[in-house]
Write a protein that holds these residues in place. Structure first.
Motif, PDB file in Angstrom:
ATOM      1  N   ASP A 149      12.339   2.110  -7.608  1.00 40.85           N
ATOM      2  CA  ASP A 149      11.748   2.424  -6.659  1.00 40.85           C
ATOM      3  C   ASP A 149      12.213   0.969  -5.953  1.00 40.85           C
ATOM      4  OD1 ASP A 149       9.962   2.542  -4.569  1.00 40.85           O
ATOM      5  OD2 ASP A 149       8.183   2.386  -4.967  1.00 40.85           O
ATOM      6  N   ASN A 196      13.930   5.970  -5.456  1.00 41.45           N
ATOM      7  CA  ASN A 196      13.372   6.089  -4.327  1.00 41.45           C
ATOM      8  C   ASN A 196      13.965   4.996  -3.511  1.00 41.45           C
ATOM      9  OD1 ASN A 196      10.884   6.313  -2.042  1.00 41.45           O
ATOM     10  ND2 ASN A 196       9.928   5.563  -1.970  1.00 41.45           N
ATOM     11  N   ASN A 197      13.986   4.423  -2.556  1.00 35.55           N
ATOM     12  CA  ASN A 197      14.513   3.368  -1.328  1.00 35.55           C
ATOM     13  C   ASN A 197      15.365   2.780  -1.764  1.00 35.55           C
ATOM     14  OD1 ASN A 197      12.022   3.771  -0.472  1.00 35.55           O
ATOM     15  ND2 ASN A 197      10.840   2.812  -1.333  1.00 35.55           N
ATOM     16  N   GLU A 223      19.182   1.729  -1.393  1.00 31.74           N
ATOM     17  CA  GLU A 223      20.355   1.116  -0.580  1.00 31.74           C
ATOM     18  C   GLU A 223      21.783   1.216  -1.010  1.00 31.74           C
ATOM     19  OE1 GLU A 223      21.541  -2.213   2.420  1.00 31.74           O
ATOM     20  OE2 GLU A 223      19.505  -1.706   2.904  1.00 31.74           O
ATOM     21  N   LYS A 278      14.983  14.063  -4.986  1.00 31.37           N
ATOM     22  CA  LYS A 278      14.228  13.394  -5.034  1.00 31.37           C
ATOM     23  C   LYS A 278      14.564  11.747  -4.013  1.00 31.37           C
ATOM     24  CE  LYS A 278      10.633  10.226  -7.365  1.00 31.37           C
ATOM     25  NZ  LYS A 278       9.765  10.972  -8.742  1.00 31.37           N
ATOM     26  N   SER A 279      16.139  11.396  -5.516  1.00 30.89           N
ATOM     27  CA  SER A 279      16.504   9.895  -4.672  1.00 30.89           C
ATOM     28  C   SER A 279      17.271  10.020  -3.456  1.00 30.89           C
ATOM     29  CB  SER A 279      17.932   9.969  -5.589  1.00 30.89           C
ATOM     30  OG  SER A 279      17.583  10.212  -7.805  1.00 30.89           O
ATOM     31  N   SER A 280      18.020  11.200  -2.538  1.00 26.11           N
ATOM     32  CA  SER A 280      17.815  11.386  -1.425  1.00 26.11           C
ATOM     33  C   SER A 280      17.835  11.520  -0.286  1.00 26.11           C
ATOM     34  CB  SER A 280      19.280  13.067  -1.767  1.00 26.11           C
ATOM     35  OG  SER A 280      19.743  12.967  -2.560  1.00 26.11           O
ATOM     36  N   LYS A 281      15.961  11.164  -0.785  1.00 24.18           N
ATOM     37  CA  LYS A 281      14.956  11.554   0.462  1.00 24.18           C
ATOM     38  C   LYS A 281      15.068  10.249   1.175  1.00 24.18           C
ATOM     39  CE  LYS A 281      11.474  13.776  -0.183  1.00 24.18           C
ATOM     40  NZ  LYS A 281      10.216  14.329  -0.890  1.00 24.18           N
ATOM     41  N   ASN A 282      14.932   9.108   0.586  1.00 25.34           N
ATOM     42  CA  ASN A 282      15.088   7.837   1.616  1.00 25.34           C
ATOM     43  C   ASN A 282      16.795   6.912   1.105  1.00 25.34           C
ATOM     44  OD1 ASN A 282      12.458   8.198   1.962  1.00 25.34           O
ATOM     45  ND2 ASN A 282      11.479   7.828   0.423  1.00 25.34           N
ATOM     46  N   LEU A 283      17.342   7.477   0.956  1.00 31.07           N
ATOM     47  CA  LEU A 283      18.980   7.140   0.960  1.00 31.07           C
ATOM     48  C   LEU A 283      19.178   6.497   1.783  1.00 31.07           C
ATOM     49  CD1 LEU A 283      21.217   6.270  -1.748  1.00 31.07           C
ATOM     50  CD2 LEU A 283      22.058   8.727  -1.143  1.00 31.07           C
ATOM     51  N   LYS A 284      19.652   5.007   1.608  1.00 36.03           N
ATOM     52  CA  LYS A 284      20.958   4.550   3.075  1.00 36.03           C
ATOM     53  C   LYS A 284      22.045   4.425   1.992  1.00 36.03           C
ATOM     54  CE  LYS A 284      17.070   2.845   5.157  1.00 36.03           C
ATOM     55  NZ  LYS A 284      16.638   1.893   5.639  1.00 36.03           N
TER      56      LYS A 284
END
Length: 605
Positions: free
Chosen positions: A534, A566-567, A569, A588-594
């Motif tokens: 995270d 999660n989260n 960048e 799951k990893s793609s949801k908040n991936l920048k």
């Protein structure tokens, strides 16, 4: 002996301001022959609790005949009756100045132990063994179909014998290993672990003497060593970790400067329940000109349940048979709920038996299945040792009703701030750095090369039972050059919690890891595997694929592999080399991936 002692040692009782702490100075003059009794009597006859040993420059020999006998619990080693050369216990301050001396040990001995000491300073000395506890030889031929390999063993500086089809070594002081045991191939020229090498446990059916000093090992193997490599054996795991070169327990302010370990029968430096440690301009590496390929039998440095500040700076760790450093706490498992305030806990791994998990006034985290998260905090008010495996802990406050047998407990008090700066770690088995502390971690400006992953984050609630989850990590400005070249699949940085089946293996574990401005030169594809993180920031790194280092072992692997994260960048990184795809992330990893402003990368897979 009394006259010899007087001749070799002059004891000065001084109260001097320019020497920190030392009030009793013991000067030891150089002499030939066994010095064990000399240093033992000097320490035992010390009249003060603040002492300094100053050695005249020279080569000193230490044998086990007159060493101290003591039953020892040594974490990540074999417990038992040990022969100890330098034993310091209960001193307010201990200073040792070798003045550039070399200490050469013989046989199964534990060179240095510091227990319940404050203000430890060791400087300007090196440690070696006359005969290493190793067997090594060059691979001359292999026959996979018939199941044998031909080895030309090293004889100069090594001790072994062949009797009735069986190799025994080192045959020193009536000791030999029960089998060849842990065996690994090294490159003959570079003395690094061979490219694509696999660990193996060797137990030949028989060994046959052949012409020209060749030995034929009849043993079918899953992975055969390459002809021309140097095959090294260190005996079976249960026997091959006698003691570290330096062991520090229940102490504080430990400082090592210009201290080099050329060989050790376990780890180079081991610290247990010790606060504030500095290892500066020191190392674990081979002596120049040696024909050996292995320095310490285990880790170069190891820290178990330490606290305060740990600094490793400007050091060199090479050719160990385990990690450059391992920093961790210890998980214990709840064995029994005794009453509303007391639980019985058990140590999990056989090399942890006898370890002091907690003391009075220590704070601990209670962790409840199936979540691996640190839950409530309680303070230990009483400790009762049942035996080397079980301990009864009584707490200041009532234990929560949900605490159950099989849950785990982690010591909150004994965790360090850790900094590793300006070091070179290479040519050895396993990882450069394993790190597990929730406090601040800084790894910067290091030269790193490793057989397995260079940096590993792995809290474990089974097998090793090493805690715990990291919360604040900065990895920056390091040079990673030739990493993850063993046969098994690894990565430059690998974040991979290993939890028991009773725990939720999708729940986030480690957090807040920054991997910034590093330069990576690699022959293979994998750079980072991150599982259950995270907050992971990968930014400003330069990645160069260098095929001159060797053939890719896993060419189809993604460069970044994100699992249940999660989260995350990934930004401002550059990549030079052929790329089919660079980044892999699950749902799951793609949801908040920048992903932004990277060069040389293709699209997310």
């Amino acid at each position: 002996m009394k006259n010899k002692l007087i001749a070799l040692i002059s004891i000065l009782f001084l109260s001097i301001s320019f020497q920190a702490y030392a009030t009793e100075v013991i000067k030891i003059k150089h002499a030939k022959g066994d010095m064990t009794s000399i240093v033992r009597e000097a320490i035992e006859n010390a009249k003060e609790k603040d002492i300094q040993l100053v050695f005249e420059k020279g080569t000193y020999t230490f044998l086990l005949d007159y060493a101290m006998d003591r039953y020892c619990f040594i974490t990540n080693h074999g417990n038992g009756l040990k022969k100890i050369i330098f034993r310091f216990e209960g001193f307010n301050s201990v200073a040792i100045d070798g003045n550039g001396s070399e200490f050469v040990f013989s046989g199964q001995v534990a060179p240095f132990q510091f227990d319940n000491c404050n203000n430890i300073e060791v400087k300007n000395l090196s440690i070696d063994w006359d005969i290493p506890f190793s067997f090594q030889g060059e691979v001359m031929a292999v026959n996979k179909e018939e199941g044998w390999r031909d080895i030309k063993p090293f004889t100069e500086g090594f001790s072994w014998s062949l009797k009735k089809g069986r190799i025994t070594f080192p045959n020193i002081n009536h000791f030999h290993f029960s089998e060849m045991g842990s065996t690994l191939a090294f490159d003959k020229e570079t003395k690094a672990v061979a490219h694509g090498a696999w660990d193996m446990g060797s137990r030949p059916r028989w060994v046959e003497k052949r012409p020209n000093g060749i030995l034929r090992f009849h043993e079918p193997l899953k992975h055969y060593p390459t002809v021309g490599t140097i095959l090294h054996s260190k005996g079976p795991h249960e026997q091959n970790r006698y003691a570290p070169a330096f062991q520090v327990t229940n102490s504080s302010n430990a400082n090592f400067k210009n201290v080099v370990v050329h060989h050790a029968l376990g780890m180079g430096f081991l610290f247990e329940r010790t606060s504030d440690i500095n290892i500066l301009n020191s190392g674990v590496y081979l002596k120049e000109g040696t024909n050996r390929v292995v320095s310490s039998i285990a880790d170069a440095t190891h820290f178990a349940n330490c606290k305060g500040d740990i600094l490793i700076e400007d050091c060199r760790f090479e050719n160990m048979l385990d990690d450059g450093t391992n920093v961790h706490g210890t998980y214990v498992k709840v064995n029994k709920i005794i009453d509303k305030y007391t639980v019985r806990v058990g140590l999990g791994h056989f090399e942890q038996m006898g370890f002091e998990f907690a003391g009075e006034k220590d704070e601990v985290w209670l962790i409840h299945n199936p979540s691996p998260k640190r839950a409530s905090v309680n303070e230990v008010s009483k400790v009762k040792y049942v035996n080397d495996k079980f301990t009864d802990l009584t707490f200041k406050n009532k234990i929560p009703s949900q605490l159950a047998e099989g849950d785990i407990i982690e010591n909150k008090t004994w965790n360090p701030v850790f900094t590793m700066r300006g070091n070179t770690i290479r040519n050895h088995r396993a990882r450069n750095i394993i790190i597990k502390t929730p406090k601040k971690i800084v790894i910067e400006n290091n030269e790193l090369s490793s057989m397995m992953s260079s940096i590993l984050f792995r809290g474990e609630t089974f097998f090793w039972y090493e805690s715990g989850a990291v919360e604040d990590v900065l990895i920056r400005n390091n040079n990673f050059n030739y990493v993850a070249y063993s046969g098994a699949e690894h990565a430059i940085m690998y974040v991979t919690p290993r939890l028991a089946k009773t725990f939720d293996v999708t729940e986030l574990y480690d957090k807040n890891i920054r991997f910034e401005n590093n330069t990576i030169r690699t022959f293979d594809s994998r750079i980072i595997i991150a599982d259950r993180v995270d907050g992971l920031k990968i930014t400003g790194n330069k990645i160069i694929q260098d095929k001159s280092q060797g053939a890719a072992l896993y060419p189809d692997a993604p460069i970044f592999d994100l699992i249940n994260c999660n989260n995350v960048e990934i930004s401002k990184n550059t990549y030079e080399g052929p790329t089919e795809y660079s980044i892999k992330a699950d749902k799951k990893s793609s949801k908040n991936l920048k992903i932004k402003r990277n060069k040389g990368f293709k699209n997310l897979k």
